[in-house]
Motif scaffolding. Structure first.
Motif, PDB file in Angstrom:
ATOM      1  N   LEU A  41       1.044  -1.106   0.125  1.00 14.05           N
ATOM      2  CA  LEU A  41       0.104   0.042  -0.129  1.00 14.05           C
ATOM      3  C   LEU A  41       0.975   1.101  -0.067  1.00 14.05           C
ATOM      4  CD1 LEU A  41      -2.556  -1.076   2.674  1.00 14.05           C
ATOM      5  CD2 LEU A  41      -2.958  -1.295   0.181  1.00 14.05           C
ATOM      6  N   PRO A  42       0.247   2.253  -0.451  1.00 13.50           N
ATOM      7  CA  PRO A  42       1.116   3.705  -0.394  1.00 13.50           C
ATOM      8  C   PRO A  42       1.550   3.856   1.285  1.00 13.50           C
ATOM      9  CG  PRO A  42      -0.789   4.096  -1.634  1.00 13.50           C
ATOM     10  CD  PRO A  42      -0.887   2.581  -1.082  1.00 13.50           C
ATOM     11  N   GLU A  43       2.768   4.332   1.175  1.00 10.68           N
ATOM     12  CA  GLU A  43       3.589   4.408   2.532  1.00 10.68           C
ATOM     13  C   GLU A  43       2.435   5.053   3.750  1.00 10.68           C
ATOM     14  OE1 GLU A  43       7.654   6.265   4.573  1.00 10.68           O
ATOM     15  OE2 GLU A  43       7.136   6.570   2.554  1.00 10.68           O
ATOM     16  N   GLY A  44       2.277   4.074   4.636  1.00 12.27           N
ATOM     17  CA  GLY A  44       1.793   4.743   5.865  1.00 12.27           C
ATOM     18  C   GLY A  44       0.321   4.265   5.758  1.00 12.27           C
ATOM     19  N   ARG A  45      -0.414   3.881   4.601  1.00 10.10           N
ATOM     20  CA  ARG A  45      -1.789   3.664   4.607  1.00 10.10           C
ATOM     21  C   ARG A  45      -2.190   2.220   4.895  1.00 10.10           C
ATOM     22  NH1 ARG A  45      -4.067   7.011   0.438  1.00 10.10           N
ATOM     23  NH2 ARG A  45      -3.532   8.693   0.658  1.00 10.10           N
ATOM     24  N   ARG A  46      -3.462   2.259   5.630  1.00  6.21           N
ATOM     25  CA  ARG A  46      -3.518   0.759   6.096  1.00  6.21           C
ATOM     26  C   ARG A  46      -4.835  -0.009   5.251  1.00  6.21           C
ATOM     27  NH1 ARG A  46      -2.504   1.233  11.919  1.00  6.21           N
ATOM     28  NH2 ARG A  46      -1.540   3.524  12.223  1.00  6.21           N
ATOM     29  N   TYR A  47      -5.132   0.425   4.199  1.00  9.86           N
ATOM     30  CA  TYR A  47      -6.168  -0.436   3.482  1.00  9.86           C
ATOM     31  C   TYR A  47      -6.274   0.482   2.277  1.00  9.86           C
ATOM     32  CZ  TYR A  47      -9.563   3.306   5.183  1.00  9.86           C
ATOM     33  OH  TYR A  47     -10.170   4.472   5.266  1.00  9.86           O
ATOM     34  N   GLY A  48      -6.833  -0.032   1.321  1.00  7.65           N
ATOM     35  CA  GLY A  48      -7.283   0.221  -0.108  1.00  7.65           C
ATOM     36  C   GLY A  48      -8.561   0.147  -0.704  1.00  7.65           C
ATOM     37  N   VAL A  49      -9.141   1.099  -1.477  1.00  6.63           N
ATOM     38  CA  VAL A  49     -10.360   0.749  -1.880  1.00  6.63           C
ATOM     39  C   VAL A  49     -10.527   0.599  -3.220  1.00  6.63           C
ATOM     40  CG1 VAL A  49     -12.848   1.666  -1.963  1.00  6.63           C
ATOM     41  CG2 VAL A  49     -11.462   2.132   0.005  1.00  6.63           C
ATOM     42  N   VAL A  50     -11.304  -0.512  -3.863  1.00  2.00           N
ATOM     43  CA  VAL A  50     -11.201  -0.840  -5.250  1.00  2.00           C
ATOM     44  C   VAL A  50     -12.445   0.214  -5.754  1.00  2.00           C
ATOM     45  CG1 VAL A  50     -11.853  -2.597  -6.965  1.00  2.00           C
ATOM     46  CG2 VAL A  50     -10.576  -3.384  -4.753  1.00  2.00           C
ATOM     47  N   ALA A  51     -11.667   0.632  -7.056  1.00  2.00           N
ATOM     48  CA  ALA A  51     -12.813   1.648  -7.832  1.00  2.00           C
ATOM     49  C   ALA A  51     -12.010   1.434  -9.248  1.00  2.00           C
ATOM     50  CB  ALA A  51     -12.860   2.932  -7.325  1.00  2.00           C
ATOM     51  N   GLY A  52     -13.199   1.632 -10.165  1.00  2.00           N
ATOM     52  CA  GLY A  52     -12.765   1.511 -11.550  1.00  2.00           C
ATOM     53  C   GLY A  52     -12.736   0.241 -12.401  1.00  2.00           C
ATOM     54  N   THR A  53     -13.184  -0.973 -11.589  1.00  2.00           N
ATOM     55  CA  THR A  53     -13.454  -1.993 -12.358  1.00  2.00           C
ATOM     56  C   THR A  53     -14.616  -1.768 -13.342  1.00  2.00           C
ATOM     57  OG1 THR A  53     -13.077  -3.166 -10.258  1.00  2.00           O
ATOM     58  CG2 THR A  53     -14.063  -4.596 -11.798  1.00  2.00           C
ATOM     59  N   ALA A  54     -15.683  -1.165 -12.981  1.00  2.58           N
ATOM     60  CA  ALA A  54     -16.642  -1.058 -14.104  1.00  2.58           C
ATOM     61  C   ALA A  54     -16.285  -0.078 -15.236  1.00  2.58           C
ATOM     62  CB  ALA A  54     -17.966  -0.285 -13.372  1.00  2.58           C
ATOM     63  N   ARG A  55     -15.413   0.856 -15.138  1.00  2.00           N
ATOM     64  CA  ARG A  55     -14.795   1.545 -16.253  1.00  2.00           C
ATOM     65  C   ARG A  55     -13.953   0.970 -17.092  1.00  2.00           C
ATOM     66  NH1 ARG A  55     -12.281   6.028 -16.582  1.00  2.00           N
ATOM     67  NH2 ARG A  55     -10.617   6.028 -14.846  1.00  2.00           N
ATOM     68  N   PHE A  56     -13.113  -0.179 -16.377  1.00  5.63           N
ATOM     69  CA  PHE A  56     -12.193  -1.236 -17.163  1.00  5.63           C
ATOM     70  C   PHE A  56     -13.107  -2.075 -18.130  1.00  5.63           C
ATOM     71  CE2 PHE A  56     -10.552  -5.456 -17.384  1.00  5.63           C
ATOM     72  CZ  PHE A  56      -9.284  -5.097 -18.172  1.00  5.63           C
ATOM     73  N   VAL A  57     -13.980  -2.418 -17.306  1.00  2.25           N
ATOM     74  CA  VAL A  57     -15.008  -3.821 -18.394  1.00  2.25           C
ATOM     75  C   VAL A  57     -15.663  -2.792 -19.459  1.00  2.25           C
ATOM     76  CG1 VAL A  57     -16.874  -5.055 -18.181  1.00  2.25           C
ATOM     77  CG2 VAL A  57     -15.330  -5.210 -16.313  1.00  2.25           C
ATOM     78  N   GLU A  58     -16.152  -1.612 -19.240  1.00  2.00           N
ATOM     79  CA  GLU A  58     -16.778  -0.942 -20.281  1.00  2.00           C
ATOM     80  C   GLU A  58     -15.748  -0.535 -21.302  1.00  2.00           C
ATOM     81  OE1 GLU A  58     -20.000   2.671 -19.629  1.00  2.00           O
ATOM     82  OE2 GLU A  58     -17.916   3.276 -19.327  1.00  2.00           O
ATOM     83  N   ALA A  59     -14.408  -0.184 -21.041  1.00  2.00           N
ATOM     84  CA  ALA A  59     -13.410   0.331 -21.711  1.00  2.00           C
ATOM     85  C   ALA A  59     -13.154  -0.980 -22.642  1.00  2.00           C
ATOM     86  CB  ALA A  59     -12.144   0.802 -21.207  1.00  2.00           C
ATOM     87  N   LEU A  60     -13.000  -2.123 -22.036  1.00  2.00           N
ATOM     88  CA  LEU A  60     -12.593  -3.530 -22.782  1.00  2.00           C
ATOM     89  C   LEU A  60     -13.547  -3.492 -23.697  1.00  2.00           C
ATOM     90  CD1 LEU A  60     -10.822  -5.887 -22.513  1.00  2.00           C
ATOM     91  CD2 LEU A  60     -12.562  -6.878 -21.185  1.00  2.00           C
ATOM     92  N   ALA A  61     -14.879  -3.531 -23.876  1.00  2.00           N
ATOM     93  CA  ALA A  61     -15.391  -3.691 -25.028  1.00  2.00           C
ATOM     94  C   ALA A  61     -15.287  -2.738 -26.056  1.00  2.00           C
ATOM     95  CB  ALA A  61     -17.109  -3.590 -24.584  1.00  2.00           C
ATOM     96  N   GLN A  62     -14.578  -1.601 -25.725  1.00  2.00           N
ATOM     97  CA  GLN A  62     -14.319  -0.631 -26.774  1.00  2.00           C
ATOM     98  C   GLN A  62     -12.871  -0.466 -27.388  1.00  2.00           C
ATOM     99  OE1 GLN A  62     -17.006   1.392 -28.346  1.00  2.00           O
ATOM    100  NE2 GLN A  62     -18.172   0.080 -26.874  1.00  2.00           N
ATOM    101  N   PHE A  63     -12.047  -1.538 -26.725  1.00  2.00           N
ATOM    102  CA  PHE A  63     -10.838  -1.513 -27.282  1.00  2.00           C
ATOM    103  C   PHE A  63     -10.417  -2.359 -28.531  1.00  2.00           C
ATOM    104  CE2 PHE A  63      -6.269  -2.979 -26.603  1.00  2.00           C
ATOM    105  CZ  PHE A  63      -5.731  -1.879 -25.864  1.00  2.00           C
ATOM    106  N   ARG A  64     -10.297  -1.487 -29.361  1.00  2.00           N
ATOM    107  CA  ARG A  64     -10.230  -1.794 -30.805  1.00  2.00           C
ATOM    108  C   ARG A  64      -8.968  -1.093 -31.548  1.00  2.00           C
ATOM    109  NH1 ARG A  64     -13.300  -4.895 -28.858  1.00  2.00           N
ATOM    110  NH2 ARG A  64     -15.046  -5.503 -29.608  1.00  2.00           N
ATOM    111  N   PHE A  65      -8.661  -1.649 -32.772  1.00  2.00           N
ATOM    112  CA  PHE A  65      -7.605  -0.890 -33.461  1.00  2.00           C
ATOM    113  C   PHE A  65      -8.108  -0.700 -34.609  1.00  2.00           C
ATOM    114  CE2 PHE A  65      -5.090  -3.566 -30.504  1.00  2.00           C
ATOM    115  CZ  PHE A  65      -4.074  -2.756 -30.194  1.00  2.00           C
ATOM    116  N   ASP A  66      -8.390   0.751 -35.037  1.00  2.00           N
ATOM    117  CA  ASP A  66      -9.209   1.150 -36.084  1.00  2.00           C
ATOM    118  C   ASP A  66      -8.078   1.441 -37.233  1.00  2.00           C
ATOM    119  OD1 ASP A  66      -7.812   3.663 -35.574  1.00  2.00           O
ATOM    120  OD2 ASP A  66      -9.782   4.302 -34.805  1.00  2.00           O
ATOM    121  N   ASP A  67      -8.537   2.046 -38.421  1.00  2.00           N
ATOM    122  CA  ASP A  67      -7.491   2.155 -39.569  1.00  2.00           C
ATOM    123  C   ASP A  67      -6.445   3.141 -39.206  1.00  2.00           C
ATOM    124  OD1 ASP A  67      -9.027   0.139 -41.166  1.00  2.00           O
ATOM    125  OD2 ASP A  67     -10.272   1.559 -42.054  1.00  2.00           O
ATOM    126  N   THR A  68      -6.886   4.176 -38.543  1.00  2.00           N
ATOM    127  CA  THR A  68      -5.768   5.314 -38.195  1.00  2.00           C
ATOM    128  C   THR A  68      -4.789   4.841 -37.226  1.00  2.00           C
ATOM    129  OG1 THR A  68      -7.617   6.875 -38.636  1.00  2.00           O
ATOM    130  CG2 THR A  68      -5.509   7.409 -37.059  1.00  2.00           C
TER     131      THR A  68
END
Length: 584
Positions: free
Chosen positions: A191-218
């Motif tokens: 954990l960051p120095e001195g911290r005693r716990y962390g909180v999970v956030a961003g999982t939904a944003r990752f799953v949403e972004a995963l569906a759009q992860f494509r290589f277009d012509d550009t």
């Protein structure tokens, strides 16, 4: 009616009509309710078919034009009909995949719009009357779906990654290892120095972004500078088809917690490292800092106000993460639109300063204008000039039912006591006091004993309050069912696909987290309750869970309540509970 008959009846030829119309073709296209693609789909016959059934006058017109239709068609890589037959995707799907807008595609086509319009037997006006609303108009009228929201965002492409992921892919495709089955894991070594716990956030944003992860012509054109055709061909068809397991949003995590596990071929998983880490490292850092502030506030509301202190897109993600951690709302309107985070805010010093004339400032006029617009329940900013006079003016204008006053400067503890006494003396005991001004969890804790009703937090929150990243890593832990692990000094990893359980006493207080091989049950835990932490998020490339901010908020609150008392301390210390690793 034949083409010749129409031409005899019309007072001007097609060319003459085009010259007489006050709007250019481009201008007409901008106001046409139907897109070019929709017109092409609705026309019953291709250009060639119409030309074959038209009488000789059409041929005469074609001979007068500098280039025949056939010549133009030979220059184009495919006729309109052929292109339409080859494209399996709907207009909306093509819009999501193509980097260029319809207008840009039209500018790139070898045949101009004017030439096509001269060849068509039906007038533009007749077609416009028959065609439905354009795609853009439909999108404005329809409620925003998840896909539509993503299209409105600043474009997310697979180029939001690091080059070495692609060079690894190229080498793996060359030597035949690209399609070996793998598991990658996201975790924090510490954990960051001195911290005693962390909180999970961003999982939904990752799953949403995963569906759009494509290589277009550009993107592929750029990558062609250093990737060979075989790699480009793989990337052109890339779509993640594997599985993802992970901790639910709002769950607490500790060193070694397998927050996210990605399963699939090496080729498809290795490309997701930067995507996963850029989202989770940011959102978990913000949520973890926000949770410490919520704990310090001891039930008093907090407002996220950091949009002006970070990148405009990070501000939206930060507002969401803070809300998950327990903040009451955010000043950011985009966070409200996209995620449903309550938007809060009333006035800044600029509004008070605006009410200044040659005779000097008129704070009371500013307050009156705000109350007239927002009602007596509003929050008046009372420290633009003299706080004592500001409080008096606020109550004089709004009366004892004034919602709140805000203090944004000075010694907040001293001023809060002074203002509380003054409000009570003016007969406004229910008027709340909101304080802002560079607050963090330590300043909030220092104000616990003061008559402060709520806090507004900006810079420290959106920068992680001293820990701007969660320090998570994305590591390969299994290949074809065989555990693999790094042995580097201070950067070691633990091999194998994993599951985690958190152990709690009958009272609900957690005492330990156990991380063990996924194919084995957790060790015996006499007298303790074991709760599984990793759950399916994606199967065969498709999300299998609904993400709910209300549930995530409740999960954070329950997690904080379950920690031992020492785990809630703001002072530097060890993680609130130990993590026990059971080796594969």
């Amino acid at each position: 009616m034949g083409t010749d008959e129409r031409l005899r009846e019309e007072p001007a030829s097609t060319d003459e009509r085009l010259r007489e119309e006050p709007a250019s073709t481009d201008e007409r296209l901008r106001i046409e309710p139907a897109s070019t693609d929709e017109r092409l789909r609705e026309e019953p016959a291709s250009t060639d078919e119409r030309l074959r059934v038209e009488p000789a006058s059409t041929d005469e017109r074609l001979r007068e034009e500098p280039a025949s239709t056939d010549e133009r068609l030979r220059e184009e890589p495919a006729s309109t009909d052929e292109r339409l037959r080859e494209e399996p995707a709907s207009t909306d799907e093509r819009l999501r995949e193509e980097p260029a807008s319809t207008d840009e595609r039209l500018r790139e086509e070898p045949a101009s719009t004017d030439e096509r319009l001269r060849e068509e037997p039906a007038s533009t006006d007749e077609r416009l009357r028959e065609e439905p609303a354009s795609t853009d108009e439909r999108l404005r009228e329809e409620p925003a779906s998840t896909d539509e929201r993503l299209r409105e965002e600043q474009a997310r492409t697979a180029l939001l990654t690091d080059k070495y992921e692609l060079t690894m892919l190229a080498a793996a495709l060359r030597d035949g290892t690209a399609h070996r089955r793998t598991t990658f894991e996201v975790f924090a070594r510490r954990l960051p120095e001195g911290r005693r716990y962390g909180v999970v956030a961003g999982t939904a944003r990752f799953v949403e972004a995963l569906a759009q992860f494509r290589f277009d012509d550009t993107a592929l054109a750029l990558l062609a500078d250093f990737l060979d055709p075989d790699v480009l061909h793989y990337l052109a068809d890339y779509a993640f088809s594997g599985d993802v397991d992970g901790y639910a949003e709002g769950e607490l995590y500790f060193p070694g917690s397998p927050v996210l596990s990605v399963h699939g071929t090496f080729a498809e998983c290795v490309l997701l490292e930067t995507l996963a880490l850029s989202i989770l490292n940011h959102d978990c850092a913000i949520a973890s800092a926000a949770a410490r502030m919520v704990s310090a506030a001891e039930g008093r509301p907090l407002i996220e106000m950091g949009s002006r202190r970070t990148h405009e897109r990070a501000a939206v993600a930060a507002a969401r993460a803070a809300y998950i951690a327990g903040f009451s709302g955010s000043s950011n309107l985009e966070a409200q639109r996209r995620y449903g985070v309550p938007a809060l805010g009333t006035s800044a010093h600029a509004f008070t300063l605006l009410h200044t004339s040659a005779d000097g400032p008129d704070e009371r006029a500013a307050f009156q204008a705000q109350v007239d617009a927002l009602g007596v329940g509003t929050t008046l900013l009372v420290d633009t000039y003299d706080i004592t006079a500001g409080v008096a003016n606020a109550v004089a204008v709004a009366g004892p039912g004034l919602g709140a006053v805000r203090i944004d400067s000075g010694d907040l503890g001293v001023l809060a006591r002074q203002v509380r006494d003054q409000l009570d003396g003016l007969g406004a005991p229910d008027t709340r006091i909101v304080v802002t001004s560079d607050l963090d969890e330590f300043a909030i804790a220092a104000l616990r004993a003061e008559p402060v009703d709520s806090y507004g937090v900006g810079t420290s929150l959106v920068t992680g309050s001293g820990a701007p990243t969660a320090g998570m890593v994305y590591k390969l832990v299994e290949v074809d069912g065989v555990p693999v692990a790094k042995r580097s000094s201070h950067k070691e990893s633990h091999g194998g696909r994993k599951q985690a359980h958190r152990l709690a006493k009958p009272t609900g207080t957690v005492v330990e987290e156990i991380v063990h091989p996924a194919d084995r049950p957790p060790p015996e835990t006499a007298g303790l309750t074991a709760t599984a932490l990793s759950h399916p998020l994606v199967r065969d490339g498709r999300p299998v869970v609904e993400f709910d901010l209300a549930s995530a908020r409740a999960r954070v609150a329950a997690g904080l309540h379950s920690l031992p008392w020492d785990g809630l301390k703001l002072s530097r210390g060890e993680p609130a509970i130990p993590t026990r690793m059971v080796q594969a």
